[in-house]
Every structure is written in structure tokens, then in C-alpha cells.
Design an enzyme around this catalytic site. Structure first.
Site, short mmCIF file in Angstrom:
data_model
loop_
_atom_site.label_atom_id
_atom_site.label_comp_id
_atom_site.label_asym_id
_atom_site.label_seq_id
_atom_site.Cartn_x
_atom_site.Cartn_y
_atom_site.Cartn_z
N ASN B 66 8.74 45.69 22.64
CA ASN B 66 8.60 47.10 23.03
C ASN B 66 9.43 48.06 22.20
O ASN B 66 9.20 49.26 22.24
CB ASN B 66 8.98 47.25 24.51
CG ASN B 66 10.35 46.70 24.80
OD1 ASN B 66 10.72 45.61 24.35
ND2 ASN B 66 11.15 47.44 25.54
N GLN B 96 2.89 45.52 26.15
CA GLN B 96 2.73 46.37 24.97
C GLN B 96 1.44 46.09 24.20
O GLN B 96 1.04 46.88 23.37
CB GLN B 96 3.93 46.19 24.03
CG GLN B 96 5.24 46.70 24.59
CD GLN B 96 5.26 48.21 24.71
OE1 GLN B 96 4.47 48.92 24.10
NE2 GLN B 96 6.17 48.71 25.55
N SER B 116 0.54 46.19 32.36
CA SER B 116 0.88 47.34 33.19
C SER B 116 -0.07 48.50 32.95
O SER B 116 -0.53 48.72 31.83
CB SER B 116 2.32 47.78 32.90
OG SER B 116 2.60 48.95 33.64
N HIS B 118 0.52 51.84 33.21
CA HIS B 118 0.97 53.08 32.58
C HIS B 118 0.95 53.02 31.05
O HIS B 118 1.03 54.04 30.38
CB HIS B 118 2.37 53.47 33.09
CG HIS B 118 3.47 52.61 32.59
ND1 HIS B 118 3.71 51.34 33.06
CD2 HIS B 118 4.40 52.83 31.65
CE1 HIS B 118 4.74 50.84 32.43
NE2 HIS B 118 5.19 51.71 31.56
N THR B 154 1.17 46.63 51.75
CA THR B 154 -0.01 47.48 51.66
C THR B 154 -0.20 47.94 50.21
O THR B 154 0.73 48.45 49.61
CB THR B 154 0.16 48.70 52.58
OG1 THR B 154 0.44 48.21 53.89
CG2 THR B 154 -1.08 49.56 52.59
N CYS B 239 20.86 54.10 24.84
CA CYS B 239 21.99 53.67 24.03
C CYS B 239 22.79 54.87 23.59
O CYS B 239 22.26 55.85 23.12
CB CYS B 239 21.52 52.86 22.83
SG CYS B 239 20.86 53.85 21.50
#
Lengths: 390, 293
Positions: B66, B96, B116, B118, B154, B239
Site C-alpha cells: 500500500n 490494493q 475492501s 473504499h 446486523t 510519520c
């Protein structure tokens, strides 16, 4: 039942003729801070401030949490008011403290009688109320030395008050009673604690933060807002001035020796802060410095920084270990978790790799004349942006 | 799983969601092998073959890193298990890669795969775990019977429906990959012209992610600067204050590149004009931001 807060103001009771002034200030602060919870009326009886709600529905739990954070209060109790009739007092006691007594196995009764016309003396009140409660709650035994719970009965001029154990207050002096000071806040662990400690001694706070975009970001400033709002829970409203510090920092970096970058930067910060302090009627500066913590906080470095200050600089953490500061930031101000969020702040930008730990004033004063800082300092103070933290 | 052994093989550059989970398993007594990476975030197949032993029970390897976009040798995991005669299950974090490369669990030889929503423009809060037919896993939360009793609770229907719509809206993956590769090459060419910019991603990285270093300028000021110009890039992870990204640290880059990484992510909406603007703004930032020493 009418519930009130009985507030003992501790150290204030030791004040001489000024006592009323301090009490008035404390009441004013309480009024303001409790205004979010509800309307309260205040009256003073024998060094106790009685805060009564005007509205039955006021959330007293929330009020207790607020009062815990108001400086100038040594201890307070959540009490119920009652007519000065002993039968009624007993009945109300059993009802009001019933749940607490059910959960305890030992108790004692303490009585205070400031109304000397009340027919029973304090020891008699203790005796009789103790007997009554033992009958009512047969599982209880009396322990006068180390009871699980204490039943307090106070017979005052206008009415009687009944309450359980006292709640510890935040201590200190009423905010504002010692004047106003300007806190320099970076975003680290120390400065919020320093602000808290000075507010505790009665100073109201105003604050200044140095931002250097793009080296420091919006997140770093947001973090300072959040830190100050934690401090404001104790000190009351804080006016924060955000100073645009980029040009000054860049000029120091471009023109001055690297090993005293931080000392010169701090001198500039103090100069800007003093201009703002004068404008805001703040009589002192507050910093989170502690001797020897970093290169710019060695005694010689502090001496160089201090030289540009014409008003007192309060450094309440000066003799504290990091552990002790962290302890306060975790347990009192609740700022630790915010402080350690890793954003670059004005103090970490351009940090020299090998800073000088024993700068001499002569060296520093000569070095900083390498650029014309005076108009920049004026400009930085003038353009500072106000953010009100409540 | 313990019946067969207690060794788990993974990599040093996994996403925290995998990395830290393995850390927790380590505390429970599993032996965790985290394969090291080279200066471009690459894992060597040989190291993988050596690490997988007969008592290895799980291999977990991300498909695409990533922070630098390096493509990892996920296919080799099945071979490694077979060679070692290990019963290991293979998990792949394909977050990714999903929607950007063909991700077929069977052809990759993995038993479990996570993706995922998103990352393909779907709503946050939905993801999917592929579980091969030959695998039976136990729930770690209990209660209702939802999601085949594996993850009761749920379900967030809007997020799931949105995820489905986003998946359906994925365009021609191969064609898009070619377009993005061209864009990436164009960007690197622009950076080369600009000068003073090192590319930390390998040449064969997934072109959607490019990690660069603007030499001499720390990540955070450059990020803030670009952000003020309306450009969203990241430093790869939170960072600052000397806290370096784990992935970048594992790559063992020299300090001037380790303190300055910027991650540039493309999507199917990225255009050439945006790359020109980015290059221009990096160039401006280089002039406005003082160098670190």
C-alpha cells in the site's frame, strides 16, 4: 427534595480582609461555568457557599462534574436541604442516603450546629441520628475511625443540610483572582500542564501558538485547540492567538548559526508573546520548560531566552521530571493522549542535529542581529489570528 | 490450526491490519516469520521457499504493497507450501490490487483473500473475505446467524449495496491498467525533467501507487504545502517527529529518502493535467520550503 451543592473554599478561608473579593470571584466563576448546566443561586454562610438550583430538572450529576474542575474549591458535597425539625431531618436522612447506607456495612454520623438555638447539641444529634439509622438499617454497625460512609448533618441558620462523604475539589485559587497570564503552547506534553498549574493558582489564561505552515499543518493547530479546550475545562474560556511564524523561522535558519537555532527561535517567540501579552493585559508569560529537558532548556539556554523578557515568565514545571508531568497530563488534565499525536510542530521544524547546550548571551545576541527581525516580530504579533476556546 | 504446527510466514511490509494481528498471534505462542524486503519492497521467492516448513500453518502475503505499490510473489506461496509438504492455508490481502489487477483466488492459489470497498470508490465500511470451498473457518464473534454465522451482527445494507454497485461499475481492468501505466510513466518522466526527485517504487510496481522522495524536503511540509494547493498525497503512514514509516524503514533506504517519502495514488479518474499540476506544485514547493540538512 431540594438538592444543593455545599462548597468549601479551603485556602480562601485563610485570606484576611480580601476574603470577600475571592469568594465573589469564585461565585462568579461558578455561575459562568455552571450556566451550561442550569441556573443556580449562590449564598455564603459561615465560609460555605451554598449553590442551589433554580430549576428542579437541573442535571446535578453534570454540575458535580463541572464543580470538580473549578479552582478555588477544596471540597464540596451534594446535599439535601431540610426544615430544621429533628424528626424530619431523620426521615430525610434515611431516604436521601438510603442507597448509600444499604451498600455500606459501617458508618458514622457527624453533626455541625452553627445555629445554637437548635435544641440538640452536636454530640446529641450524632447519638440520636446514629441510633435511628441503626434501627432502620439493621445490617449497619458504627465505626467512628474508618467508616464506609459518613452521614453529615449540618444545622445552619436558615435550614439543615444532609449529605454523605465530601467530594474533593480541584483546590487552588479562583481563576482570575491572581490576574491574567499568557501561555505559550506548542502541542507537546508540557505546555497544557503548565497552563493548568498556573490556572490552579488563580490565573486566568490567554494563549499563543506559533504555526509555521507548510512545515506545520492544520492538524497540528487542531491539536492545540483540543488541548486548550481540556485546559479550559479548568481555567474557563481561553483566547488563543495563532501566530504565523514561518518567515521568522526561515530567516533564523537562513541567517543564524544552526547550533543556536532553537534559542534564537525562543527569544523571538518571547518577543512576539510579550507584545500580545501587553495588548491583552496579561501580566506574565507561562511556559512548560523544565531544566535540562532539552538543549534549549539548559540553564544557560534559559538565561539567554529570559534576557529578552521584561515581564515575569512562570515555569511551573521547572523542577519536575518528565514522569511527573506525564502523570498530571494523564490524570488531571487528560491531555496526554492528545499531546502524543505525531504532528510536526513549530518546535520540531528545523531542529538542529547538534544544538549548543551552553550558549552564551554574547554569542546569541550577536548572531541574531544577522537579520532585521524587529519588523517581522511586530508583524507576527499584529497579524495573529484569534480563536476562542471554551 | 495448532494441530499441524505453529509457524506463520508473512512479510515485513504487510498492512497493520495483518501485521498487528500476527503480532497478537505471536503473543499466543505462534512463531511469526516476517520475510524481509529489498530496497524496492520486493520479497524474494527463494526466501519464501526457505521460510515455509512442514509445520507452517499459514502464509499471509499482501498482493500489492500500500505504500510503494510493489507486487509481491503471491503465486509462489502455493508452490512454497507444496514443496515443504506443509498444510498451510494461504491468505492474501488484495485490498490494493482489487479492481486494478485480475484477482482470482484460484489462479493465485490462495484459500483466503480480503478486499475492501473504499479502494474501488465504494462506501467505507464494507469489505469482503473470500473463503475457499475447501476451507472451514471458525467465527471470532458470536451471536446472530448473519454471514453464515462467521461474523454475526446486523449487516450495513447501504454499504454492502454500494460495494456491489462499485464492483459492477469497474471498467475494463486490463485496458485501464495500460492507461494508468502510461500515465505513471509520463509522471516519472516529468519528475526526471524536474530533477531532485527519487522514485522509491520499483519499475514493475502496480502503476496506481508511486512512492517518491523529493530530496531534501521532509514529507510533512511538502504534504501540507501540496494540501494547501488542493493536492492530496500522503507520506505513506502517520510519520513525523522522526517516526518513519515501517515499510520505508524495512526497505533500508538512505536517510535522505527515508525521511522524505510521498505516496502518489492514481485512480481511474486521474488525468494528465493533474500530473502536470502536481509536478508544477512540487517544483514550487521545492523553491518555497527550506531543505533539511
Amino acid at each position: 427534595m431540594k438538592e444543593v451543592l455545599l462548597i468549601k473554599n479551603g485556602e480562601l478561608a485563610l485570606k484576611g480582609l480580601n476574603r470577600r473579593t475571592f469568594e465573589d470571584m469564585l461565585i462568579k466563576n461558578m455561575k459562568h461555568r455552571l450556566s451550561k448546566t442550569g441556573r443556580f443561586t449562590f449564598n455564603v454562610q459561615q465560609s460555605t457557599i451554598i449553590a442551589a438550583t433554580e430549576n428542579e430538572d437541573t442535571d446535578l450529576d453534570a454540575a458535580v462534574e463541572t464543580v470538580k474542575k473549578i479552582f478555588g474549591i477544596a471540597a464540596f458535597s451534594r446535599a439535601v436541604a431540610c426544615e430544621k425539625d429533628f424528626e424530619k431531618i431523620l426521615a430525610v436522612t434515611a431516604e436521601y442516603l438510603g442507597e448509600e447506607l444499604e451498600c455500606a456495612s459501617t458508618f458514622k454520623v457527624e453533626a455541625k450546629r452553627s445555629d445554637k438555638k437548635f435544641p440538640l447539641t452536636s454530640p446529641e444529634i450524632c447519638n440520636q441520628a446514629g441510633g435511628y439509622l441503626l434501627d432502620k438499617f439493621p445490617h449497619l454497625t458504627v465505626d467512628v475511625h474508618n467508616p464506609d460512609t459518613v452521614v453529615n448533618i449540618e444545622i445552619r441558620d436558615t435550614e439543615a443540610f444532609i449529605h454523605g462523604r465530601q467530594i474533593k475539589g480541584a483546590g487552588g485559587m479562583p481563576t482570575g483572582s491572581a490576574g491574567k497570564a499568557l501561555l505559550l503552547i506548542s502541542g507537546g506534553i508540557d505546555s497544557p500542564v503548565a497552563g493548568y498549574m498556573m490556572a490552579k493558582r488563580g490565573l486566568s489564561l490567554t494563549a499563543v501558538h506559533f504555526a509555521s505552515p507548510p512545515y506545520t499543518g492544520e492538524m497540528a493547530e487542531q491539536k492545540v485547540h483540543k488541548l486548550l479546550s481540556k485546559v479550559a475545562a479548568f481555567s474557563g474560556r481561553i483566547g488563543l492567538r495563532v501566530v504565523h511564524f514561518t518567515e521568522i523561522q526561515e530567516s533564523i535558519k537562513d541567517n543564524c548559526p544552526e547550533d543556536i537555532f532553537t534559542v534564537i527561535m525562543r527569544r523571538m517567540m518571547m518577543r512576539v508573546a510579550q507584545i500580545i501579552a501587553a495588548r491583552e493585559n496579561a501580566g506574565a508569560l507561562i511556559t512548560g520548560e523544565s531544566v535540562g529537558q532539552v538543549a534549549s532548556q539548559t540553564m544557560p539556554a534559559i538565561a539567554c531566552t529570559d534576557k529578552v523578557c521584561e515581564i515575569p515568565v512562570f515555569r511551573p514545571l521547572i523542577g519536575m521530571d518528565k514522569d511527573e508531568v506525564i502523570d498530571i497530563s494523564r490524570n488531571k488534565t487528560d491531555t496526554f493522549d492528545l499531546s502524543i499525536l505525531p504532528y510536526e510542530d513549530c518546535c520540531t521544524v528545523f531542529t538542529p542535529r547538534h544544538p549548543r547546550t551552553r550558549p552564551t548571551l554574547d554569542y546569541v545576541e550577536k548572531a541574531e542581529e544577522a537579520f532585521d527581525w524587529r519588523p517581522m516580530v511586530e508583524e507576527a504579533a499584529k497579524t495573529a489570528r484569534l480563536v476562542v476556546i471554551d | 490450526m495448532r494441530r499441524f504446527g505453529s509457524r506463520i510466514v508473512s512479510t515485513a511490509i504487510e498492512h497493520p491490519s495483518v501485521y498487528d494481528t500476527l503480532g497478537a498471534l505471536q503473543k499466543e505462542g505462534f512463531e511469526i516469520i516476517r520475510l524481509p524486503v529489498d530496497g524496492y519492497g520486493r520479497v524474494s521467492e527463494e526466501a519464501l521457499y526457505e521460510a515455509v516448513t512442514p509445520d507452517t500453518v499459514l502464509i499471509s502475503m499482501m498482493y500489492v504493497n500500500n505504500e510503494v505499490g510493489t507486487v509481491l510473489p503471491v503465486r509462489a506461496a502455493r508452490r512454497a507450501a507444496a514443496r515443504a509438504k506443509s498444510p498451510a492455508l494461504i491468505h492474501c490481502d488484495a485490498v490494493q490490487a482489487y479492481g486494478k489487477l485480475e484477482v482470482r483466488p484460484k489462479s493465485l492459489g490462495v484459500n483466503l483473500m480480503t478486499v475492501s470497498s473504499h479502494k474501488i470508490h465504494g462506501p467505507k465500511g464494507a469489505g469482503a473475505l473470500y473463503v475457499g470451498r475447501d476451507v472451514s473457518i471458525l467465527p471470532s464473534v458470536f451471536g446472530g446467524g448473519q454471514e453464515q454465522k462467521l461474523r454475526p451482527g446486523t449487516q450495513p445494507m447501504p454499504a454492502i449495496a454500494g460495494f456491489g454497485a462499485a464492483a459492477a461499475a469497474l471498467t475494463d481492468i486490463k485496458g485501464e491498467l495500460l492507461r494508468i501505466t502510461e500515465l505513471r510513466d509520463y509522471m516519472i518522466e516529468r519528475f526526471r525533467e524536474e530533477g531532485g526527485i527519487a522514485v522509491n517504487s520499483p519499475g514493475d510496481a502496480l502503476p496506481y501507487i508511486t512512492n517518491i522522495s523529493v530530496l531534501g524536503i521532509k514529507s510533512e511540509p511538502m504534504l501540507n504545502f501540496l494540501s494547501s494547493k488542493g493536492i492530496c498525497v500522503s507520506s505513506g503512514s502517520a510519520c513525523s517527529k522522526g517516526k518513519k514509516s515501517r515499510v520505508i524503514s524495512e526497505m533500508g533506504l538512505p536517510r535522505e529518502r527515508a525521511e522524505t517519502p510521498l505516496r502518489i495514488s492514481f485512480s481511474r479518474f486521474t488525468s494528465k493535467e493533474e500530473i502536470d499540476y502536481l509536478t508544477e506544485m512540487i517544483s514550487l514547493g521545492k523553491k518555497e520550503i527550506r531543505n533539511i540538512k
